[in-house]
Design an enzyme around this catalytic site. Structure first.
Site, PDB file in Angstrom:
ATOM      1  N   ASN A   1      -7.346  -0.920  -1.556  1.00 53.59           N
ATOM      2  CA  ASN A   1      -6.382  -1.620  -0.702  1.00 53.59           C
ATOM      3  C   ASN A   1      -5.306  -0.687  -0.140  1.00 53.59           C
ATOM      4  OD1 ASN A   1      -4.945  -1.154  -2.989  1.00 53.59           O
ATOM      5  ND2 ASN A   1      -4.446  -3.289  -3.425  1.00 53.59           N
TER       6      ASN A   1
ATOM      7  N   PHE B   1      -3.531   1.839   2.443  1.00 52.42           N
ATOM      8  CA  PHE B   1      -3.610   1.901   3.902  1.00 52.42           C
ATOM      9  C   PHE B   1      -2.359   2.535   4.479  1.00 52.42           C
ATOM     10  CE2 PHE B   1      -1.522  -2.140   2.920  1.00 52.42           C
ATOM     11  CZ  PHE B   1      -0.381  -2.012   3.682  1.00 52.42           C
TER      12      PHE B   1
ATOM     13  N   HIS C   1       4.307  -8.324  -5.029  1.00 56.85           N
ATOM     14  CA  HIS C   1       4.036  -7.025  -4.390  1.00 56.85           C
ATOM     15  C   HIS C   1       3.048  -7.132  -3.230  1.00 56.85           C
ATOM     16  CE1 HIS C   1       0.096  -6.994  -6.121  1.00 56.85           C
ATOM     17  NE2 HIS C   1      -0.126  -5.724  -5.917  1.00 56.85           N
TER      18      HIS C   1
ATOM     19  N   CYS D   1       1.839   3.236  -7.810  1.00 56.31           N
ATOM     20  CA  CYS D   1       1.317   2.779  -6.538  1.00 56.31           C
ATOM     21  C   CYS D   1       2.519   2.105  -5.881  1.00 56.31           C
ATOM     22  CB  CYS D   1       0.192   1.779  -6.778  1.00 56.31           C
ATOM     23  SG  CYS D   1      -0.563   1.244  -5.266  1.00 56.31           S
TER      24      CYS D   1
ATOM     25  N   PRO E   1       3.338  -5.995   1.569  1.00 61.70           N
ATOM     26  CA  PRO E   1       2.242  -5.927   2.526  1.00 61.70           C
ATOM     27  C   PRO E   1       1.345  -7.146   2.428  1.00 61.70           C
ATOM     28  CG  PRO E   1       2.011  -4.227   0.813  1.00 61.70           C
ATOM     29  CD  PRO E   1       3.191  -5.065   0.454  1.00 61.70           C
TER      30      PRO E   1
ATOM     31  N   GLU F   1      -0.240   1.472   8.006  1.00 64.87           N
ATOM     32  CA  GLU F   1      -0.258   0.529   9.130  1.00 64.87           C
ATOM     33  C   GLU F   1       0.872   0.793  10.101  1.00 64.87           C
ATOM     34  OE1 GLU F   1      -2.215  -3.628   7.507  1.00 64.87           O
ATOM     35  OE2 GLU F   1      -0.241  -3.758   8.449  1.00 64.87           O
TER      36      GLU F   1
ATOM     37  N   HIS G   1       5.273  -0.353  -7.212  1.00 72.78           N
ATOM     38  CA  HIS G   1       4.913  -1.640  -7.801  1.00 72.78           C
ATOM     39  C   HIS G   1       3.962  -1.544  -9.003  1.00 72.78           C
ATOM     40  CE1 HIS G   1       2.328  -1.824  -3.908  1.00 72.78           C
ATOM     41  NE2 HIS G   1       1.566  -1.360  -4.858  1.00 72.78           N
TER      42      HIS G   1
END
Lengths: 456, 140
Positions: free
Chosen positions: A181, A183, A379, A77, A353, A185, A304
């Site tokens: 979580n 996304f 992270h 991820c 983030p 952006e 991460h």
């Protein structure tokens, strides 16, 4: 416990950290065979499964263990930051069209498949070549792979170690964001704190950038599931007993350990291919709205959730360790040979983030990370509220309107996607960043503000 | 699927459920429906097909995790949505069942959260009075 737990936090963050099981989980990690140095907790630490999220543990490559749960279900991820040649003022008037276009072009994959259609033989190449395969096959530019951690593909991947089930789950999901979580952006650079590093990364105040957060989708989840089961069955044979079954592990130098690592590398490569496909579709969306004049370049891509062989000086001698980063980001300092030459003078870019209503950060890796945390930092912001608590008494439409009043457009495939990821559900990202900045693990480069959010 | 078959549990980052059953086979069936109700709406699934499921494992706890992972694989990998499970054989380390459902259709079955995996985190199977109770946390 075989070693101590080292927590990086402020007084205020410590008070929040004590509210869940994360410290107990960090203590459990300290019982794993072959752990080197401390069991480390980053300031965004929160309760996970087995390992805490925001935890770092280095294992001796000779006598240590590898734990699939220490990498997590979402292998590799990670986040990639994309810079554009557009400024906030030029994007704002067409923001709604842009967000809708991205929402159409970059599927979340909650209910259906993605747009990348490849066969089983191609998947084998993706598992070995990662982002490079995508670039070679028309999903991006050569520079994209060069500006990813590990060049967008880890060595040591063996497709044969990846089960048929993992392939079946992953194949239709290539090029999809996922939910939870994850996304995409659209943001703008609000503050620049380190002009030199920002210039090296091609970032300037007012610039529109895009942050993509996704992982290895069903393929990685199944690889972890498969190998947690393998490790659970083989721990007796290796005389390992643990306080929590989710920590299930095997010696790095064992058939089980080696096969897991070969499968983990393959899943990590799938994740880089996934984020590469998303970048490709994102470019298409920008082009449709802004024409050929808008250029999108990858700043960098960091993972991460990973375990990596790296060399560090520990207690006066150089040792090879397997660094488990579970919700932690690699942060190599200036001069490190694994950083692209363009960034080598300033340090590796790190992206943190925050929540969809607050801010995200660009940092640069510092020497302190290599000395103290096996080249790692936090992270994210770290969750504060459970998903059910975040939903309680709130209405998705009202919350979306509130964010819109603050200039943030949100498009989500599911109603819960908005409510469960509200800013109130997260710790203050700025406070987390202060800790790693002041501890000398990474330094502030730029603060990014969200404009448009696409979620699963 | 009744209101007392399961309830959702909180976790700081993810989600869990507590399932109930008069017997262990019922408990396992309700656990699978609890997980699927977090991912979509099992009540909207039509009983068009029957899918045989069989799992063996080392002990009761890992059997529950492996059973749920099997159902999740059918849901996410084979893309089959279930509305019910009939357990046909059950012992502490093995389960055979028939899943009743149809191929997934997001428009009709709804889409909530993507369940990544089933975990051993605070996993519990215990007898409380007349009922069997299981607690399971999912990674989402």
């Amino acid at each position: 416990m075989r070693t101590d737990v080292m927590v990086y936090a402020s007084e205020a963050l410590m008070a929040q950290i004590r509210k869940d099981l994360s410290l107990e989980q960090a203590m459990n990690v300290a019982t794993l065979p072959g752990i080197v140095g401390s069991s480390l907790a980053m300031p965004d630490i929160h309760q996970g499964y087995g390992f805490p999220i925001g935890g770092v543990a280095a294992m001796d490559c000779g006598e240590g263990v590898v734990s699939p749960g220490g990498v997590g279900f979402d292998i590799n991820c990670g986040v990639r930051l994309v810079r554009t040649t557009l400024e906030e003022g030029a994007v704002r008037p067409q923001l709604r069209e842009l967000v809708e276009q991205i929402f159409r072009d970059v599927p979340c994959g909650v209910g259906g498949a993605g747009f990348v259609k490849i066969g089983a033989r191609d998947l084998d190449r993706v598992l070995v070549e990662g982002a490079r395969w995508m670039v070679k096959n028309g999903f991006g530019e050569q520079r994209d792979a060069d500006f990813s951690e590990a060049g967008g593909a880890l060595e040591g991947a063996d497709p044969a170690a990846v089960s048929e089930r993992a392939r079946e789950r992953g194949l239709p999901q290539l090029g999809t964001l996922g939910s939870g979580n994850h996304f995409l952006e659209v943001q703008y650079v609000e503050e620049v704190h380190d002009e030199t590093a920002a210039r090296a990364y091609g970032i300037f105040r007012g610039q529109v950038v895009v942050l993509i957060h996704s992982g290895s989708r069903g393929l990685g989840h199944q690889v972890c599931t498969d190998y947690v089961s393998v490790m659970n069955q083989s721990m007796g044979k290796h005389h390992i007993s643990l306080p929590d079954r989710q920590l299930a592990c095997g010696p790095i130098r064992s058939e089980e350990g080696e096969r897991y690592l070969a499968a983990m590398c393959a899943a990590a490569n799938f994740a880089w291919a996934n984020r590469q496909a998303i970048l490709h579709f994102l470019r298409g969306a920008f082009q449709r709205i802004f024409g050929g004049g808008a250029r999108l370049d990858l700043v960098y891509d960091v993972c991460h959730n990973i375990a990596k062989r790296e060399r560090y000086e520990v207690e006066g001698r150089r040792r090879e360790v397997l660094v488990h980063r579970k919700g932690a980001t690699r942060a190599f300092p200036a001069g490190h040979r694994e950083i692209p030459a363009d960034y080598r003078a300033v340090g590796q870019p790190v992206f943190i983030p925050g929540s969809m209503g607050t801010a995200s950060w660009v940092l640069a890796g510092c020497e302190g990370a290599v000395r103290e945390t096996f080249g790692s930092v936090c992270h994210g912001a770290g969750r504060l509220l459970s998903r059910t608590a975040a939903r309680k008494g709130r209405n998705a439409r009202e919350e979306r309107d509130k964010l819109e009043e603050r200039g943030i457009l949100v498009r989500s495939e599911t109603r819960d996607g908005i409510l469960e990821e509200l800013p109130e559900a997260y710790k203050n990202v700025d406070e987390v960043i202060e800790v790693v900045h002041n501890a000398g693990l990474a330094r502030k480069v730029a603060r990014l503000r969200p404009m448009g959010v696409i979620k699963g | 699927m009744g209101p007392r078959d399961f309830e959702v549990l909180e976790h700081p980052a993810d989600i869990g459920f507590r399932a109930f059953g008069g017997t262990l086979p019922d408990l396992f069936a309700h656990s699978a429906l609890a997980m699927l109700s977090i991912a979509a709406d099992p009540g909207a699934v039509q009983p068009k097909g029957e899918y045989p499921l069989a799992v063996e494992s080392g002990d009761r706890e890992s059997l529950l995790v492996d059973w749920l992972n099997e159902v999740l694989y059918w849901f996410d990998g084979k893309r089959v949505a279930f509305r019910d499970f009939r357990v046909t054989q059950f012992r502490e380390t093995a389960i055979e069942a028939v899943g009743v459902g149809e191929p997934r259709d997001a428009a009709r079955h709804g889409a909530r959260l993507i369940v990544k995996a089933v975990t051993y985190h605070q996993l519990k199977i215990e007898r409380r009075g007349e009922l069997w109770v299981a607690e399971v946390y999912l990674d989402i």
